[in-house]
Design a protein around this motif. Structure first.
Motif, PDB file in Angstrom:
ATOM      1  N   ASP A   1       0.843  -1.196   0.000  1.00 64.17           N
ATOM      2  CA  ASP A   1       0.000   0.000   0.000  1.00 64.17           C
ATOM      3  C   ASP A   1       0.887   1.258   0.000  1.00 64.17           C
ATOM      4  N   LYS A   2       0.264   2.398   0.130  1.00 68.00           N
ATOM      5  CA  LYS A   2       1.031   3.649   0.057  1.00 68.00           C
ATOM      6  C   LYS A   2       2.106   3.722   1.121  1.00 68.00           C
ATOM      7  N   ARG A   3       1.725   3.266   2.308  1.00 63.41           N
ATOM      8  CA  ARG A   3       2.634   3.354   3.432  1.00 63.41           C
ATOM      9  C   ARG A   3       3.784   2.345   3.290  1.00 63.41           C
ATOM     10  N   ARG A   4       3.480   1.228   2.635  1.00 65.37           N
ATOM     11  CA  ARG A   4       4.480   0.179   2.431  1.00 65.37           C
ATOM     12  C   ARG A   4       4.492  -0.204   0.960  1.00 65.37           C
ATOM     13  N   PRO A   5       5.169   0.580   0.123  1.00 69.10           N
ATOM     14  CA  PRO A   5       5.178   0.294  -1.318  1.00 69.10           C
ATOM     15  C   PRO A   5       5.845  -1.062  -1.619  1.00 69.10           C
ATOM     16  N   ARG A   6       5.533  -1.549  -2.807  1.00 67.23           N
ATOM     17  CA  ARG A   6       6.107  -2.842  -3.215  1.00 67.23           C
ATOM     18  C   ARG A   6       7.635  -2.811  -3.105  1.00 67.23           C
ATOM     19  N   ALA A   7       8.212  -3.738  -2.353  1.00 68.21           N
ATOM     20  CA  ALA A   7       9.655  -3.720  -2.111  1.00 68.21           C
ATOM     21  C   ALA A   7      10.409  -4.707  -3.007  1.00 68.21           C
ATOM     22  N   PHE A   8       9.672  -5.697  -3.556  1.00 64.18           N
ATOM     23  CA  PHE A   8      10.350  -6.746  -4.327  1.00 64.18           C
ATOM     24  C   PHE A   8       9.627  -7.017  -5.640  1.00 64.18           C
ATOM     25  N   LYS A   9      10.419  -7.437  -6.640  1.00 62.64           N
ATOM     26  CA  LYS A   9       9.848  -7.848  -7.928  1.00 62.64           C
ATOM     27  C   LYS A   9       9.207  -9.222  -7.786  1.00 62.64           C
ATOM     28  N   LYS A  10       8.404  -9.573  -8.785  1.00 67.10           N
ATOM     29  CA  LYS A  10       7.914 -10.964  -8.844  1.00 67.10           C
ATOM     30  C   LYS A  10       9.054 -11.824  -9.379  1.00 67.10           C
ATOM     31  N   ILE A  11       9.205 -12.999  -8.825  1.00 63.62           N
ATOM     32  CA  ILE A  11      10.336 -13.850  -9.237  1.00 63.62           C
ATOM     33  C   ILE A  11       9.921 -15.309  -9.332  1.00 63.62           C
ATOM     34  N   LYS A  12      10.753 -16.056 -10.033  1.00 61.29           N
ATOM     35  CA  LYS A  12      10.594 -17.507 -10.141  1.00 61.29           C
ATOM     36  C   LYS A  12      11.942 -18.129  -9.845  1.00 61.29           C
ATOM     37  N   ASN A  13      11.949 -19.320  -9.322  1.00 59.25           N
ATOM     38  CA  ASN A  13      13.187 -20.093  -9.148  1.00 59.25           C
ATOM     39  C   ASN A  13      14.299 -19.287  -8.470  1.00 59.25           C
ATOM     40  N   TYR A  14      13.979 -18.720  -7.340  1.00 58.15           N
ATOM     41  CA  TYR A  14      14.924 -17.888  -6.584  1.00 58.15           C
ATOM     42  C   TYR A  14      16.185 -18.658  -6.191  1.00 58.15           C
TER      43      TYR A  14
END
Ligand SMILES: O=C(O)CCC(=O)C(=O)O
Ligand SMILES: [Fe+2]
Length: 281
Positions: A248-261
């Motif tokens: 949300d606004k207070r906690r914006p997206r911090a990570f990308k979407k990923i596969k096979n980390y």
């Protein structure tokens, strides 16, 4: 809302696994590592794989080496198990590992459900991201006594690439330390407790609310140390990312979407870098 994984190290929850079973796991692991080298070499890690007995892969000339022998096995999904690396000696080792996997998986799923509830999310929120075919790895660590524990670490500082890790510590020899606010804290021994550690992928899914702590294992000058880490990670074919309700606004997206980390994990890890930094927005 900020919750640190430290709380989970401290929280006492009944895991429901009998002490006698945990004793048996430790006993069989020790028996394996005490076999003559030739016997253990039957399960040796091939030079380009990571499963099997031996040391971790050396990917870089300047990589620091760890004072640990390990047996690393994929234990789930069952049709991907490479049984040629699963010890047949001691004879009950394989049965113990099947049993151990099933029991610790139940504990890990319960934890993921409680952690989702603690954020007022539907309890399956995290479990669903792991998919129907989560990867589960067992890593038996054997740290031999080391004459110069001041110079050599058992396992260099790292954060786990899993979603969640359960660690069965040695019941007598302490060695695990974790970093919080740039300070190292020792993780004390509670003989039949399981240490729960948040891994990078749960930090990602929780948009940074649950933190994956950097930790390391020390060596001991006179005594060996044995531990078992059970890593529970999402199906590598499934895309994971921060849960929408936690962005949300207070906690914006911090990570990308990923596969096979996990695949890219070792590349960064062996250079002493944090793989999670590569997937930040
Ligand atoms: O042996 C320990 O105490 C820690 C093991 C660990 O961090 C790991 O296997 O990832
Ligand atoms: Fe670890």
């Amino acid at each position: 809302m900020e919750r640190e994984s430290m709380q989970h190290f401290r929280k006492h929850m009944n895991h429901g696994i009998e002490n006698s079973f945990l004793d048996q796991v430790r006993h069989l692991a020790r028996e394996f590592f005490h076999l003559p080298t030739g016997e253990k070499q039957k399960y040796a890690r091939p030079s380009h794989g990571f499963e099997g007995y031996g040391n971790d892969m050396v990917l870089f000339d300047n990589q620091s080496l760890d004072w640990v022998d390990r047996l690393y096995l994929l234990v789930h999904p069952q049709n991907q198990q490479k049984l040629k690396y699963w010890p047949e000696n001691p004879v009950s080792f394989r049965d113990m590992l099947y049993d151990c996997t099933a029991r610790l998986r139940r504990v890990e799923e319960q934890l993921l459900k409680s952690m989702a509830r603690s954020l007022s999310l539907p309890e399956d929120t995290f479990v669903i991201q792991f998919g129907e075919r989560p990867s589960i790895y067992a890593r038996f660590n054997y740290y031999p006594p080391c004459a110069r524990p001041d110079l050599v670490v058992g396992l260099k500082p790292h954060a786990d690439g899993s979603g969640i890790t359960i660690l069965l510590q040695d019941e007598q020899v302490e060695g695990l330390q974790l970093l919080k606010d740039n300070q190292l804290f020792r993780v004390p021994i509670l003989p039949y407790a399981l240490v729960v550690n948040v891994g990078d992928q749960l930090e990602i899914m929780s948009n940074g609310i649950f933190r994956s702590p950097v930790h390391r294992a020390l060596t001991n000058s006179t005594r060996e140390r044995n531990t078992l880490a059970m890593f529970y990670a999402p199906d590598p074919a499934k895309e994971i990312g921060p849960v929408e309700e936690l962005v949300d606004k207070r906690r914006p997206r911090a990570f990308k979407k990923i596969k096979n980390y996990v695949q890219s994990y070792f590349h960064y890890y062996q250079q002493g870098k944090r793989p999670i930094d590569a997937v930040r927005v």
